[in-house]
Scaffold this motif. Structure first.
Motif, PDB file in Angstrom:
ATOM      1  N   LEU A 151      11.796   0.327   2.726  1.00 53.15           N
ATOM      2  CA  LEU A 151      10.539  -0.422   2.655  1.00 53.15           C
ATOM      3  C   LEU A 151      10.724  -1.801   2.026  1.00 53.15           C
ATOM      4  CD1 LEU A 151       8.036   2.401   1.618  1.00 53.15           C
ATOM      5  CD2 LEU A 151       8.249   1.287   3.851  1.00 53.15           C
ATOM      6  N   ALA A 152      11.750  -1.947   1.197  1.00 50.64           N
ATOM      7  CA  ALA A 152      12.022  -3.258   0.591  1.00 50.64           C
ATOM      8  C   ALA A 152      12.301  -4.307   1.648  1.00 50.64           C
ATOM      9  CB  ALA A 152      13.209  -3.151  -0.368  1.00 50.64           C
ATOM     10  N   ALA A 153      12.859  -3.888   2.773  1.00 52.00           N
ATOM     11  CA  ALA A 153      13.227  -4.837   3.833  1.00 52.00           C
ATOM     12  C   ALA A 153      12.040  -5.262   4.689  1.00 52.00           C
ATOM     13  CB  ALA A 153      14.307  -4.215   4.721  1.00 52.00           C
ATOM     14  N   VAL A 154      10.913  -4.538   4.590  1.00 55.92           N
ATOM     15  CA  VAL A 154       9.760  -4.854   5.448  1.00 55.92           C
ATOM     16  C   VAL A 154       8.530  -5.243   4.623  1.00 55.92           C
ATOM     17  CG1 VAL A 154      10.579  -3.439   7.361  1.00 55.92           C
ATOM     18  CG2 VAL A 154       9.101  -2.408   5.606  1.00 55.92           C
ATOM     19  N   THR A 155       8.727  -5.490   3.328  1.00 56.89           N
ATOM     20  CA  THR A 155       7.668  -5.987   2.443  1.00 56.89           C
ATOM     21  C   THR A 155       8.248  -7.116   1.594  1.00 56.89           C
ATOM     22  OG1 THR A 155       8.234  -4.298   0.787  1.00 56.89           O
ATOM     23  CG2 THR A 155       6.439  -3.778   2.316  1.00 56.89           C
ATOM     24  N   GLU A 156       7.362  -7.874   0.932  1.00 58.53           N
ATOM     25  CA  GLU A 156       7.825  -9.027   0.157  1.00 58.53           C
ATOM     26  C   GLU A 156       7.326  -9.041  -1.278  1.00 58.53           C
ATOM     27  OE1 GLU A 156       6.837 -12.657   2.098  1.00 58.53           O
ATOM     28  OE2 GLU A 156       8.055 -12.237   3.882  1.00 58.53           O
ATOM     29  N   HIS A 157       6.159  -8.490  -1.547  1.00 62.46           N
ATOM     30  CA  HIS A 157       5.532  -8.634  -2.863  1.00 62.46           C
ATOM     31  C   HIS A 157       5.243  -7.312  -3.571  1.00 62.46           C
ATOM     32  CE1 HIS A 157       4.863 -12.975  -2.523  1.00 62.46           C
ATOM     33  NE2 HIS A 157       4.524 -12.757  -1.263  1.00 62.46           N
ATOM     34  N   ILE A 158       4.925  -6.291  -2.828  1.00 59.77           N
ATOM     35  CA  ILE A 158       4.444  -5.054  -3.444  1.00 59.77           C
ATOM     36  C   ILE A 158       5.564  -4.334  -4.188  1.00 59.77           C
ATOM     37  CG2 ILE A 158       4.821  -3.536  -1.435  1.00 59.77           C
ATOM     38  CD1 ILE A 158       1.944  -2.397  -2.107  1.00 59.77           C
ATOM     39  N   GLY A 159       5.219  -3.766  -5.357  1.00 54.72           N
ATOM     40  CA  GLY A 159       6.184  -3.009  -6.134  1.00 54.72           C
ATOM     41  C   GLY A 159       6.549  -1.693  -5.459  1.00 54.72           C
ATOM     42  N   LEU A 160       7.720  -1.159  -5.833  1.00 55.15           N
ATOM     43  CA  LEU A 160       8.274   0.029  -5.191  1.00 55.15           C
ATOM     44  C   LEU A 160       8.678   1.011  -6.285  1.00 55.15           C
ATOM     45  CD1 LEU A 160      10.568  -2.005  -2.782  1.00 55.15           C
ATOM     46  CD2 LEU A 160       8.352  -0.993  -2.169  1.00 55.15           C
ATOM     47  N   ILE A 161       7.835   2.015  -6.546  1.00 52.98           N
ATOM     48  CA  ILE A 161       8.043   2.935  -7.667  1.00 52.98           C
ATOM     49  C   ILE A 161       8.437   4.314  -7.144  1.00 52.98           C
ATOM     50  CG2 ILE A 161       7.020   4.023  -9.697  1.00 52.98           C
ATOM     51  CD1 ILE A 161       5.066   1.676  -9.851  1.00 52.98           C
ATOM     52  N   ALA A 162       9.587   4.800  -7.607  1.00 49.30           N
ATOM     53  CA  ALA A 162      10.087   6.110  -7.203  1.00 49.30           C
ATOM     54  C   ALA A 162      10.175   7.034  -8.407  1.00 49.30           C
ATOM     55  CB  ALA A 162      11.469   5.981  -6.563  1.00 49.30           C
ATOM     56  N   THR A 163       9.827   8.283  -8.193  1.00 47.38           N
ATOM     57  CA  THR A 163       9.978   9.315  -9.207  1.00 47.38           C
ATOM     58  C   THR A 163      11.385   9.899  -9.132  1.00 47.38           C
ATOM     59  OG1 THR A 163       7.632   9.882  -9.110  1.00 47.38           O
ATOM     60  CG2 THR A 163       9.133  11.569  -9.958  1.00 47.38           C
ATOM     61  N   ARG A 179       8.686  10.115   8.830  1.00 45.90           N
ATOM     62  CA  ARG A 179       8.521   9.033   9.804  1.00 45.90           C
ATOM     63  C   ARG A 179       8.451   7.698   9.070  1.00 45.90           C
ATOM     64  NH1 ARG A 179      10.574  11.180  14.180  1.00 45.90           N
ATOM     65  NH2 ARG A 179       9.568  13.153  14.706  1.00 45.90           N
ATOM     66  N   PHE A 180       9.488   6.909   9.231  1.00 48.24           N
ATOM     67  CA  PHE A 180       9.519   5.631   8.514  1.00 48.24           C
ATOM     68  C   PHE A 180       8.390   4.713   8.971  1.00 48.24           C
ATOM     69  CE2 PHE A 180      10.979   1.175   8.213  1.00 48.24           C
ATOM     70  CZ  PHE A 180      10.942   1.071   6.839  1.00 48.24           C
ATOM     71  N   ASP A 181       8.077   4.711  10.263  1.00 48.73           N
ATOM     72  CA  ASP A 181       7.027   3.815  10.744  1.00 48.73           C
ATOM     73  C   ASP A 181       5.688   4.142  10.094  1.00 48.73           C
ATOM     74  OD1 ASP A 181       6.984   6.248  12.172  1.00 48.73           O
ATOM     75  OD2 ASP A 181       5.995   5.334  13.896  1.00 48.73           O
ATOM     76  N   HIS A 182       5.470   5.406   9.766  1.00 51.22           N
ATOM     77  CA  HIS A 182       4.253   5.829   9.066  1.00 51.22           C
ATOM     78  C   HIS A 182       4.162   5.149   7.703  1.00 51.22           C
ATOM     79  CE1 HIS A 182       1.191   8.610   7.517  1.00 51.22           C
ATOM     80  NE2 HIS A 182       2.015   9.007   6.556  1.00 51.22           N
ATOM     81  N   PHE A 183       5.228   5.248   6.909  1.00 49.37           N
ATOM     82  CA  PHE A 183       5.210   4.650   5.587  1.00 49.37           C
ATOM     83  C   PHE A 183       5.265   3.121   5.647  1.00 49.37           C
ATOM     84  CE2 PHE A 183       6.765   8.957   4.447  1.00 49.37           C
ATOM     85  CZ  PHE A 183       5.754   9.283   3.559  1.00 49.37           C
ATOM     86  N   LYS A 184       5.944   2.586   6.639  1.00 46.64           N
ATOM     87  CA  LYS A 184       5.975   1.126   6.815  1.00 46.64           C
ATOM     88  C   LYS A 184       4.560   0.595   7.040  1.00 46.64           C
ATOM     89  CE  LYS A 184       7.627  -2.422  10.058  1.00 46.64           C
ATOM     90  NZ  LYS A 184       8.409  -2.660  11.302  1.00 46.64           N
ATOM     91  N   GLN A 185       3.806   1.231   7.923  1.00 45.99           N
ATOM     92  CA  GLN A 185       2.423   0.815   8.193  1.00 45.99           C
ATOM     93  C   GLN A 185       1.580   0.854   6.926  1.00 45.99           C
ATOM     94  OE1 GLN A 185       0.430   3.461  10.925  1.00 45.99           O
ATOM     95  NE2 GLN A 185      -1.615   2.697  10.373  1.00 45.99           N
ATOM     96  N   ILE A 186       1.710   1.943   6.164  1.00 46.03           N
ATOM     97  CA  ILE A 186       0.885   2.117   4.976  1.00 46.03           C
ATOM     98  C   ILE A 186       1.277   1.129   3.884  1.00 46.03           C
ATOM     99  CG2 ILE A 186       0.304   3.733   3.130  1.00 46.03           C
ATOM    100  CD1 ILE A 186       0.795   5.973   5.261  1.00 46.03           C
ATOM    101  N   ALA A 187       2.586   0.949   3.655  1.00 44.35           N
ATOM    102  CA  ALA A 187       3.038   0.014   2.619  1.00 44.35           C
ATOM    103  C   ALA A 187       2.626  -1.410   2.941  1.00 44.35           C
ATOM    104  CB  ALA A 187       4.551   0.110   2.454  1.00 44.35           C
TER     105      ALA A 187
END
Length: 450
Positions: free
Chosen positions: A89-101, A34-42
């Protein structure tokens, strides 16, 4: 008041880190897709000024051992591929880093370099790559192999893999793309560099068909704590995610890895060490303990046993008494450092198999902290100010509630002590972490000076 400030990542897993989190009444069982779930949390983590959100991954369903029943009762078999998720998530945030394994064992350098360069541009410089070599042996069966690649061979491949990836990110100098409509010149050919790598594991010509990342390279994160893992981190990593259970062990790890940097021409500040913590936070200690107890009571024995089996290298524990001791185990071909940590824990505290799986059901071998915001802040400050950590990967027990508790009850206490930021220091993940932007290997000293 400390002059340094600690770094914090929000390590996100579907419904939360506890093995039974999806069963909690306040968690979202379908959160993994659920993208909205992760969008809210991020967005909550960004409002709280976390350095980054961090996603683990595996290219196979974790079954933790031979028990199919346990697999059907776990919540980690249904979740997004992390680079895809972070691009959204890059499109709905501005500052927070985005780290993927992303694993180096079952990927190719060109694919990976292209994806992370794209993510870094999409996010205006917020991408991070958590380099792993795959602890999940089941991944091998999805890539045409009959057995998992040997631990030493996985790390040999990883050493070459990262050299190829960084070489591809340097394909284009920062000012290579002129895009001059009047002259008709799109890029300066003198600022294009063909890698033409010929190695034991890879033959990659290049160049990459994406401009050099905004950050030069995405921030390089590494999660192995074995001997090869520590050496790879000392040479290449800028952040290391580790599991440590005591202050003394964390200090020893910190000294060990930081002490290896000099031989690679690096200073201690060029690598941030972030142990994982599993915080269960309450307004009182009793409230926190009640929250933890409620989660523990949701663990099905088959799930706990399968989790433990998987983390011990896939060893089948089903024939052993749950209330008996952990048997002698063969050396794992998966995560060697985690196997060693869990065996040491069981022997040191004389834990039964059941007690051991209950102990790791949330933190999976990382530090569990149950208490008030002040009590948890005390522990984080102790580790931070005594050379055991540069910050922490925060592993919320449930989502979104566990992260909300940390934000509401722990962060204000850390800020009161001057230990955590109130605003972001810049726009890129490197700026947040205090890491330098790498210079393109092909750029001349004269050009750098200019």
């Amino acid at each position: 008041m400390s002059q340094r400030q600690l770094k914090l990542n929000a390590f996100l897993m579907t419904a939360g880190h506890h093995v039974a989190a999806w069963r909690h009444p306040d968690s979202r069982a379908d959160g993994g897709i659920r993208f909205d779930h992760f969008k809210q949390i991020a967005q909550a983590a960004e409002r709280a000024k976390f350095d980054a959100v961090f996603f683990a991954d595996s290219a196979a369903v974790w079954n933790g051992g031979p028990q199919q029943e346990a697999q059907s009762r776990g919540a980690q078999s249904d979740h997004f591929e992390p680079v895809t998720l972070l691009s959204a998530l890059a499109a709905v945030t501005e500052h927070i880093g985005l780290i993927a394994t992303v694993t180096t064992t079952y990927n190719e350098p060109y694919h990976l370099a292209r994806k992370f360069a794209s993510l870094d541009h999409l996010s205006n410089g917020r991408a991070g790559w958590n380099l792993v070599t795959s602890a999940n042996a089941a991944e091998a069966f999805n890539f045409g192999l009959d057995a998992h690649v040997a631990h030493a061979d996985r790390y040999a491949r990883a050493e070459e893999f990262i050299d190829v990836a960084t070489g591809l990110w340097d394909s284009w100098e920062d000012d290579a793309f002129i895009r001059d409509k009047a002259s008709g010149v799109f890029f300066d050919p003198e600022r294009l560099h063909v890698l033409d790598h010929q190695g034991k594991h890879f033959r990659v010509r290049g160049p990459l068909n994406v401009a050099r990342p905004v950050q030069g390279y995405p921030v390089i994160v590494q999660a192995g704590s074995s001997e090869p893992g520590k050496e790879l981190a000392a040479r290449t990593a800028e952040v290391i995610f580790t599991a440590q259970l005591t202050l003394e062990n964390a200090q020893a790890f910190y000294r060990d890895v930081k002490g290896r940097l000099a031989k690679y021409g690096r200073s201690p500040d060029e690598l941030k060490i972030l142990p994982g913590i599993f915080p269960v936070v309450g307004r009182t200690r009793e409230e926190a303990q009640a929250k933890y107890k409620a989660l523990q009571e949701l663990i099905h024995p088959s799930v706990g046993l399968a989790l433990l089996s998987g983390m011990l290298g896939g060893f089948d524990l089903t024939g052993y008494a749950l209330d008996g001791p952990l048997p002698e185990l063969p050396e794992s071909n998966g995560g060697k450092s985690r196997q060693s940590l869990l065996i040491d824990l069981a022997r040191r505290e004389n834990l039964t198999i059941r007690e051991l799986y209950l102990r790791i059901s949330g933190a999976r071998g990382h530090l569990t902290l149950v208490g008030t915001g002040e009590e948890i802040a005390d522990q984080l400050q102790l580790w931070f100010e005594n050379e055991a950590a540069d910050g922490f990967n925060v592993m919320p027990p449930t989502l979104p509630g566990g992260l909300d508790d940390f934000i509401e009850l722990v962060l204000p206490e850390l800020r009161r002590r001057g230990l955590f930021r109130t605003e972001y220091e810049g726009r890129t993940l490197r700026e947040s972490l205090g890491l330098a932007r790498p210079v393109n290997r092909y750029t001349t000293p004269a050009a750098i000076a200019a």
